[in-house]
Write a protein that holds these residues in place. Sequence first.
Motif, PDB file in Angstrom:
ATOM      1  N   ALA A  22       0.913  -0.974  -0.102  1.00 32.59           N
ATOM      2  CA  ALA A  22       0.140   0.005   0.189  1.00 32.59           C
ATOM      3  C   ALA A  22       1.033   1.339  -0.145  1.00 32.59           C
ATOM      4  O   ALA A  22       0.583   2.300  -0.690  1.00 32.59           O
ATOM      5  CB  ALA A  22      -0.652  -0.013   1.233  1.00 32.59           C
ATOM      6  N   PHE A  23       1.999   1.336   0.859  1.00 33.36           N
ATOM      7  CA  PHE A  23       2.850   2.459   0.891  1.00 33.36           C
ATOM      8  C   PHE A  23       3.491   2.638  -0.574  1.00 33.36           C
ATOM      9  O   PHE A  23       3.782   3.815  -0.864  1.00 33.36           O
ATOM     10  CB  PHE A  23       3.728   2.042   1.809  1.00 33.36           C
ATOM     11  N   THR A  24       3.759   1.525  -1.366  1.00 34.83           N
ATOM     12  CA  THR A  24       4.615   1.795  -2.610  1.00 34.83           C
ATOM     13  C   THR A  24       3.519   2.320  -3.609  1.00 34.83           C
ATOM     14  O   THR A  24       4.097   2.931  -4.735  1.00 34.83           O
ATOM     15  CB  THR A  24       5.438   0.671  -3.008  1.00 34.83           C
ATOM     16  N   GLY A  40      -6.377  -6.783   1.359  1.00 34.67           N
ATOM     17  CA  GLY A  40      -6.089  -5.758   2.336  1.00 34.67           C
ATOM     18  C   GLY A  40      -5.571  -4.512   1.779  1.00 34.67           C
ATOM     19  O   GLY A  40      -5.848  -3.369   2.113  1.00 34.67           O
ATOM     20  N   ASP A  41      -4.377  -4.602   0.728  1.00 27.71           N
ATOM     21  CA  ASP A  41      -3.862  -3.248  -0.067  1.00 27.71           C
ATOM     22  C   ASP A  41      -4.892  -2.528  -0.384  1.00 27.71           C
ATOM     23  O   ASP A  41      -4.934  -1.456  -0.676  1.00 27.71           O
ATOM     24  CB  ASP A  41      -2.767  -3.841  -0.713  1.00 27.71           C
ATOM     25  N   SER A  42      -5.801  -3.183  -1.514  1.00 31.53           N
ATOM     26  CA  SER A  42      -6.645  -2.456  -2.316  1.00 31.53           C
ATOM     27  C   SER A  42      -7.711  -1.764  -1.572  1.00 31.53           C
ATOM     28  O   SER A  42      -7.935  -0.577  -1.858  1.00 31.53           O
ATOM     29  CB  SER A  42      -7.267  -3.585  -3.401  1.00 31.53           C
ATOM     30  N   MET A  43      -8.191  -2.565  -0.285  1.00 31.66           N
ATOM     31  CA  MET A  43      -9.359  -1.897   0.318  1.00 31.66           C
ATOM     32  C   MET A  43      -8.740  -0.851   1.280  1.00 31.66           C
ATOM     33  O   MET A  43      -9.528   0.138   1.289  1.00 31.66           O
ATOM     34  CB  MET A  43      -9.992  -2.761   1.395  1.00 31.66           C
ATOM     35  N   ALA A  44      -7.468  -0.827   1.824  1.00 32.58           N
ATOM     36  CA  ALA A  44      -7.033   0.232   2.296  1.00 32.58           C
ATOM     37  C   ALA A  44      -6.745   1.504   1.414  1.00 32.58           C
ATOM     38  O   ALA A  44      -7.043   2.639   1.873  1.00 32.58           O
ATOM     39  CB  ALA A  44      -5.576  -0.178   3.063  1.00 32.58           C
ATOM     40  N   TYR A  45      -6.597   1.266   0.085  1.00 26.19           N
ATOM     41  CA  TYR A  45      -6.282   2.287  -0.958  1.00 26.19           C
ATOM     42  C   TYR A  45      -7.732   2.757  -0.864  1.00 26.19           C
ATOM     43  O   TYR A  45      -7.769   4.159  -1.052  1.00 26.19           O
ATOM     44  CB  TYR A  45      -5.699   1.658  -2.063  1.00 26.19           C
ATOM     45  N   TYR A  82       1.518   7.863   3.256  1.00 29.32           N
ATOM     46  CA  TYR A  82       1.393   7.737   4.577  1.00 29.32           C
ATOM     47  C   TYR A  82      -0.135   7.425   4.959  1.00 29.32           C
ATOM     48  O   TYR A  82      -0.585   7.013   5.947  1.00 29.32           O
ATOM     49  CB  TYR A  82       1.752   9.079   5.283  1.00 29.32           C
ATOM     50  N   HIS A  83      -1.171   8.203   4.230  1.00 25.44           N
ATOM     51  CA  HIS A  83      -2.544   7.965   4.350  1.00 25.44           C
ATOM     52  C   HIS A  83      -3.041   6.665   4.097  1.00 25.44           C
ATOM     53  O   HIS A  83      -3.573   5.978   4.770  1.00 25.44           O
ATOM     54  CB  HIS A  83      -3.471   9.115   3.404  1.00 25.44           C
ATOM     55  N   ARG A  84      -2.460   5.988   2.899  1.00 30.34           N
ATOM     56  CA  ARG A  84      -2.671   4.562   2.654  1.00 30.34           C
ATOM     57  C   ARG A  84      -2.167   3.584   3.672  1.00 30.34           C
ATOM     58  O   ARG A  84      -2.567   2.633   4.163  1.00 30.34           O
ATOM     59  CB  ARG A  84      -2.111   4.272   1.315  1.00 30.34           C
ATOM     60  N   LEU A  85      -0.900   3.989   4.201  1.00 29.65           N
ATOM     61  CA  LEU A  85      -0.228   2.983   5.339  1.00 29.65           C
ATOM     62  C   LEU A  85      -1.143   3.141   6.409  1.00 29.65           C
ATOM     63  O   LEU A  85      -1.182   2.142   7.244  1.00 29.65           O
ATOM     64  CB  LEU A  85       1.198   3.756   5.585  1.00 29.65           C
ATOM     65  N   TRP A 121      -4.208   3.405   7.155  1.00 31.05           N
ATOM     66  CA  TRP A 121      -5.272   2.635   6.764  1.00 31.05           C
ATOM     67  C   TRP A 121      -5.204   1.125   6.757  1.00 31.05           C
ATOM     68  O   TRP A 121      -5.975   0.198   7.330  1.00 31.05           O
ATOM     69  CB  TRP A 121      -6.320   3.038   5.760  1.00 31.05           C
ATOM     70  N   ALA A 122      -4.014   0.866   6.040  1.00 31.14           N
ATOM     71  CA  ALA A 122      -3.594  -0.600   5.813  1.00 31.14           C
ATOM     72  C   ALA A 122      -3.311  -1.120   7.453  1.00 31.14           C
ATOM     73  O   ALA A 122      -3.513  -2.125   7.771  1.00 31.14           O
ATOM     74  CB  ALA A 122      -2.315  -0.552   5.283  1.00 31.14           C
ATOM     75  N   MET A 123      -2.435  -0.251   8.182  1.00 32.87           N
ATOM     76  CA  MET A 123      -2.125  -0.713   9.474  1.00 32.87           C
ATOM     77  C   MET A 123      -3.256  -0.643  10.455  1.00 32.87           C
ATOM     78  O   MET A 123      -3.263  -1.825  11.418  1.00 32.87           O
ATOM     79  CB  MET A 123      -0.965   0.160  10.282  1.00 32.87           C
ATOM     80  N   THR A 124      -4.441   0.210  10.246  1.00 37.15           N
ATOM     81  CA  THR A 124      -5.568   0.069  11.144  1.00 37.15           C
ATOM     82  C   THR A 124      -6.275  -1.299  10.970  1.00 37.15           C
ATOM     83  O   THR A 124      -6.823  -1.759  11.918  1.00 37.15           O
ATOM     84  CB  THR A 124      -6.346   1.304  10.737  1.00 37.15           C
ATOM     85  N   LEU A 125      -6.376  -1.602   9.774  1.00 42.07           N
ATOM     86  CA  LEU A 125      -7.167  -2.974   9.576  1.00 42.07           C
ATOM     87  C   LEU A 125      -6.389  -4.127  10.331  1.00 42.07           C
ATOM     88  O   LEU A 125      -7.116  -4.864  10.619  1.00 42.07           O
ATOM     89  CB  LEU A 125      -7.358  -3.483   8.023  1.00 42.07           C
TER      90      LEU A 125
END
Length: 518
Positions: free
Chosen positions: A250-252, A423-428, A443-446, A448-452
Amino acid sequence: MTFKSLISSDKLVSTLTIGFFSAFLLAATMDISRFSEIINTLFAKSAHFFGPFWQWLMVGNFLLALFIAISPAGRMTLGNKTQPDISTFRWLSMIMCTLLAGGGVFWSAAEPVYHFISAPPAFSELSSTTEGAVSSALGQSFFHWGFLAWAVLGTLSTIILMHAHHKKGLKLRPRALLYPLFGKKLENHWFGAVVDTFSIVGVAAGTIGPIGFLASQLGYSVESLFGVANTLTLQIGILFAVVAVYSISAFTGMDKGLQWLSKMNVIGAVALLVAVLILGPTTFIFEQFGSAFGSYIVNFPALSLGDHSAGWMTGWTWFFWGWFIGFAPMMAIFIAKISDGRSIRNLVFAVAICAPIATNFWFSALGGTGIFFELSQPGSISGPLAEAGLPAVLIAMLQQLPLQAILVPAFLVLTTTFVATTGDSMAYSIAVVTSKDATPSKYHRLFWAMTLGVVAAVLLLAGEGGLGALQSFIVITAVPVSLLVASTLICAPITIRQMMIQSKQENSSNLASATPCS
């Protein structure tokens, strides 16, 4: 800050979403037994009152999408580009991996075997565990992961969102699905924020569940293969590894991590599919796929709208419909982000026709192989199923094949990367909705990815009831989201009409400008 300015801000959706899950986790950790009891009660009521409605909604969505695709409107292009930037292979890879996710690996082995051992109501006249029950077991699984499921995740909703975003200038978020009815009134309205929040909560619940259950499944697999105790510590360690993979992706960004992960998933899935076809009961798989698909088509009306046992429907069809409907608005946002330049017909046929057929064959390969071994050696698959539940079916099936030392780890890795892709696509997608920018920062994507992942970890720590409560909660969150999805049955025809008028105006303008002056 005044109340009016607060409810108009882009931060309101994030505030409501984070506040909701904070309250959910607090309630779950304080008294998980009581909390699970409340959730299960609400789950049963939601399925009872909305299950039949969801059946009609799924059928209506699919038929309308199909009608639009085969009509002259199907030739129209979505978005602003005349040609897509993403290759067809990568586009299909991202869609397949995100929608199929880890459930496609887990359920593809477990569900057909379960229906083979215990015949579903639509095929109750057939005796279980007999060769005659094979096509019905696979056919029921085809139905749950077939045309209706895929269509609701990315056809009508995607068309509406892409038109509202690219042609009308709205932000790409769930409230834009209501543009044909309300115009831009909801863009800065508190009700629009509530619509977005419900959609985020629905997809978050549907994503966190598989992430948490993956940790449990891999924990069981590690114990059965290597003798390492399936402890909470092991599951948390596995969970952190999975979260780390999709958080880095997600970060990349979508053009790097997600595309690479999706491409590797498809290549890996095809390779493992070929391995199962070669090493497994090849003839049986192809024969049963044809027979089961025919059974699926013949029984499609009865499966779609049949009034079967409410208890069975709640545990299977209505649960799946609630899960997929909860995903629909955010999934449509993801597909909209990668489908600029595609035609409506291309979108509908790829998502609602081709992808389900490919999924059905995947189910035939894995589930059919499991059924074959259960027919040949009764108890070889049903025994582990009875002892350890559905997660045991995949491992039990793979252990019957040659080269199991390679196949078992390979499938576990594939399951992990499929879940990571989701997880990646939904965080995005969540970051897109909650960000003030069209393209959210890394950082915004990261975040939400970590929040999940954090929510999944807390529910694991709360005990088995925590993830169980979340699984039931998926259906509860689908109730308000289903009303939003139902609006697409009205909004999609309005959108198509607007697109056709605009297309005619553009063609007339181009024709006039091309006419030489007299």
